[in-house]
Design a protein around this motif. Sequence first.
Motif, PDB file in Angstrom:
ATOM      1  N   PRO A 198      -8.270 -11.073  17.326  1.00 33.39           N
ATOM      2  CA  PRO A 198      -7.991  -9.666  16.997  1.00 33.39           C
ATOM      3  C   PRO A 198      -8.968  -9.159  15.941  1.00 33.39           C
ATOM      4  N   ALA A 199      -9.344  -7.913  16.039  1.00 32.87           N
ATOM      5  CA  ALA A 199     -10.269  -7.322  15.064  1.00 32.87           C
ATOM      6  C   ALA A 199      -9.575  -7.197  13.712  1.00 32.87           C
ATOM      7  N   ARG A 200     -10.307  -7.544  12.658  1.00 35.59           N
ATOM      8  CA  ARG A 200      -9.738  -7.373  11.320  1.00 35.59           C
ATOM      9  C   ARG A 200      -9.675  -5.891  10.972  1.00 35.59           C
ATOM     10  N   GLU A 201      -8.683  -5.533  10.192  1.00 27.41           N
ATOM     11  CA  GLU A 201      -8.486  -4.137   9.788  1.00 27.41           C
ATOM     12  C   GLU A 201      -8.711  -4.042   8.290  1.00 27.41           C
ATOM     13  N   LEU A 202      -9.633  -3.183   7.871  1.00 31.68           N
ATOM     14  CA  LEU A 202      -9.882  -3.004   6.449  1.00 31.68           C
ATOM     15  C   LEU A 202      -8.743  -2.198   5.831  1.00 31.68           C
ATOM     16  N   THR A 203      -8.332  -2.600   4.628  1.00 34.50           N
ATOM     17  CA  THR A 203      -7.198  -1.934   3.985  1.00 34.50           C
ATOM     18  C   THR A 203      -7.448  -1.785   2.497  1.00 34.50           C
ATOM     19  N   ASP A 204      -6.918  -0.746   1.923  1.00 32.01           N
ATOM     20  CA  ASP A 204      -6.950  -0.541   0.480  1.00 32.01           C
ATOM     21  C   ASP A 204      -5.598   0.027   0.047  1.00 32.01           C
ATOM     22  N   PRO A 205      -4.697  -0.843  -0.392  1.00 34.25           N
ATOM     23  CA  PRO A 205      -3.346  -0.399  -0.771  1.00 34.25           C
ATOM     24  C   PRO A 205      -3.263   0.140  -2.192  1.00 34.25           C
ATOM     25  N   SER A 206      -4.406   0.405  -2.828  1.00 29.92           N
ATOM     26  CA  SER A 206      -4.413   0.773  -4.252  1.00 29.92           C
ATOM     27  C   SER A 206      -3.561   2.001  -4.548  1.00 29.92           C
ATOM     28  N   ARG A 207      -3.717   3.058  -3.733  1.00 32.55           N
ATOM     29  CA  ARG A 207      -2.977   4.292  -4.013  1.00 32.55           C
ATOM     30  C   ARG A 207      -1.472   4.092  -3.820  1.00 32.55           C
ATOM     31  N   ALA A 208      -1.107   3.415  -2.712  1.00 32.23           N
ATOM     32  CA  ALA A 208       0.323   3.169  -2.471  1.00 32.23           C
ATOM     33  C   ALA A 208       0.911   2.306  -3.579  1.00 32.23           C
ATOM     34  N   TYR A 209       0.129   1.335  -4.056  1.00 26.82           N
ATOM     35  CA  TYR A 209       0.586   0.474  -5.162  1.00 26.82           C
ATOM     36  C   TYR A 209       0.809   1.314  -6.421  1.00 26.82           C
ATOM     37  N   ALA A 210      -0.163   2.162  -6.768  1.00 34.29           N
ATOM     38  CA  ALA A 210      -0.041   2.976  -7.983  1.00 34.29           C
ATOM     39  C   ALA A 210       1.171   3.904  -7.902  1.00 34.29           C
ATOM     40  N   GLU A 211       1.391   4.502  -6.752  1.00 29.55           N
ATOM     41  CA  GLU A 211       2.559   5.371  -6.576  1.00 29.55           C
ATOM     42  C   GLU A 211       3.856   4.591  -6.763  1.00 29.55           C
ATOM     43  N   HIS A 212       3.874   3.357  -6.260  1.00 28.46           N
ATOM     44  CA  HIS A 212       5.063   2.512  -6.411  1.00 28.46           C
ATOM     45  C   HIS A 212       5.308   2.178  -7.879  1.00 28.46           C
ATOM     46  N   VAL A 213       4.268   1.759  -8.594  1.00 28.83           N
ATOM     47  CA  VAL A 213       4.423   1.384 -10.006  1.00 28.83           C
ATOM     48  C   VAL A 213       4.888   2.577 -10.831  1.00 28.83           C
ATOM     49  N   LEU A 214       4.330   3.738 -10.576  1.00 27.15           N
ATOM     50  CA  LEU A 214       4.715   4.922 -11.348  1.00 27.15           C
ATOM     51  C   LEU A 214       6.183   5.281 -11.157  1.00 27.15           C
ATOM     52  N   LYS A 215       6.756   4.921 -10.007  1.00 27.35           N
ATOM     53  CA  LYS A 215       8.182   5.153  -9.795  1.00 27.35           C
ATOM     54  C   LYS A 215       9.038   4.215 -10.657  1.00 27.35           C
ATOM     55  N   LEU A 216       8.455   3.124 -11.129  1.00 24.50           N
ATOM     56  CA  LEU A 216       9.178   2.161 -11.959  1.00 24.50           C
ATOM     57  C   LEU A 216       9.052   2.464 -13.447  1.00 24.50           C
ATOM     58  N   ILE A 217       8.281   3.488 -13.787  1.00 24.46           N
ATOM     59  CA  ILE A 217       7.929   3.783 -15.171  1.00 24.46           C
ATOM     60  C   ILE A 217       8.475   5.153 -15.572  1.00 24.46           C
ATOM     61  N   THR A 273       7.526   8.053 -16.623  1.00 26.85           N
ATOM     62  CA  THR A 273       6.294   8.832 -16.729  1.00 26.85           C
ATOM     63  C   THR A 273       6.478  10.083 -17.575  1.00 26.85           C
ATOM     64  N   GLU A 274       7.681  10.635 -17.567  1.00 34.50           N
ATOM     65  CA  GLU A 274       7.931  11.854 -18.350  1.00 34.50           C
ATOM     66  C   GLU A 274       7.748  11.593 -19.841  1.00 34.50           C
ATOM     67  N   SER A 275       8.298  10.479 -20.323  1.00 35.78           N
ATOM     68  CA  SER A 275       8.155  10.161 -21.752  1.00 35.78           C
ATOM     69  C   SER A 275       6.705   9.882 -22.114  1.00 35.78           C
ATOM     70  N   ILE A 276       6.000   9.190 -21.245  1.00 30.83           N
ATOM     71  CA  ILE A 276       4.590   8.912 -21.516  1.00 30.83           C
ATOM     72  C   ILE A 276       3.800  10.215 -21.558  1.00 30.83           C
ATOM     73  N   GLY A 277       4.099  11.108 -20.640  1.00 32.67           N
ATOM     74  CA  GLY A 277       3.378  12.369 -20.583  1.00 32.67           C
ATOM     75  C   GLY A 277       3.562  13.232 -21.815  1.00 32.67           C
TER      76      GLY A 277
END
Length: 467
Positions: free
Chosen positions: A149-168, A170-174
């Motif tokens: 099967p052909a390999r598929e290039l992936t970059d989960p960076s944005r989805a990861y960052a969105e996930h982490v920010l939901k755990l933080i 952010t309002e207090s930091i802002g």
Amino acid sequence: MIKFGTDGWRGVMAADFTFANVALVAGAVADFVLAHNLAGRGVVVGYDNRFLSDRFADTVAGVLTGRGVRVYLGRKALPTPVVAFAVHHLKAGGAVMLTASHNPPEYNGIKFIPEYAGPALPEITDEIEEYILRRQRSGTIPACGANGPARELTDPSRAYAEHVLKLIDTESIGKAEMRVVVDPLYGAGIGFLEEMLSGLGVRVDSLHNHRDPLFGGSLPDPSAAKLETLRDTVLREGAHLGLGLDGDADRLGVIDADGTYISPNQLLSLVYYHLVTSRGWSGPVARTVATTHLVDRIAADCGQEVVETPVGFKYIGQALMEHGCIVGGEESGGLSIRGHVPEKDGILAGMLAVEMVAVHGKSLKTLLEEVGDKYGRLYSERLDVHTGADRKPRIMENLRRLEPDSLAGQPVVGRFTVDGTKLVLENGAWVLIRASGTEPVFRIYTEAGSPAEVKRIQNAVRNLTGL
């Protein structure tokens, strides 16, 4: 012999970490994936900023696709926690991560991350090692086929960052108008903390934020000794915090506003205290047998359980999954919380450090003093004792027989052998003696109410064991 240690297989490049051996391990991973019917779900292949890591990753991808395993190959160097998150995000059957974490530049390594998106437990790595042995005995060379099967290039960076920010929070930091200095130490964590914090309005300065496979001639290890430039920058710029990541960004080092290094033991205690007091979370905490008992005191005050595990974040990850722990960590710097993947994550830990300063409106050192006022102060230290290989069996026998009634003037009230030999004293101090599995080194972990008592306990243990 290729062995998976506490956190994967590592070796010196061109000596034992070769393309042939990487292909051999990849073939064994393919054997594991196929045996467990996970090939259709695919395997994520990630790599860090080390010399040839991308080429080694390409070899792994080729072997996997040659066996009919779908591959998601990282478009760029990625941190280990991001690759683990990708397993969860893509519902993949696992991941292979090319990294030697905080080891010297001449090393590289392989971590296997199973379908639950955390470090592989021993029964999994034992099975992979058995497949490696079978291939070595039969002389079976894995093929890097082009017909799979052909390999598929992936970059989960944005989805990861969105996930982490939901755990933080952010309002207090802002609202906090903070300034933070980030030092990814030339590693795979470049850009993650910088972009998330900048997006929340934090003023961010960044050091060592380009790829250097030689890591500036040092180690990508966020220890106090390796974060001196970060410390100097925090003091010069008047920053609230300095955050340092290791080579694959799964561990964090913290410099407070006054230049104080906040140890992993201290950070774990602060995170647990923050989660239960500020966020109102309720639940047990997981720590390794070598990690501070300050979290035990916080848990006892909250009527919560402490899950003690052997050394290795794979056991912490298991506790997070099976015991509902709200946070788990280890003295070497790994940390994760409920709602995140059960993998240690220096990026998440850095965001939590910023959140604590923002929410409490005070430095981590001040917050730690308040925790100490409430629960008592504890001082931790690890002492590595190098011994000749010929002495190790005798010392191991001494450890098996180590059952003193008292130590350093205190009655011994507990003896535990979960991992090594651990003695707990009546006043709450403790000592753990563990042998390294790969070299003639014994590690003595000690925690007590004063630095002087730590030294007394260390000396008493060395006298009793012959170390």
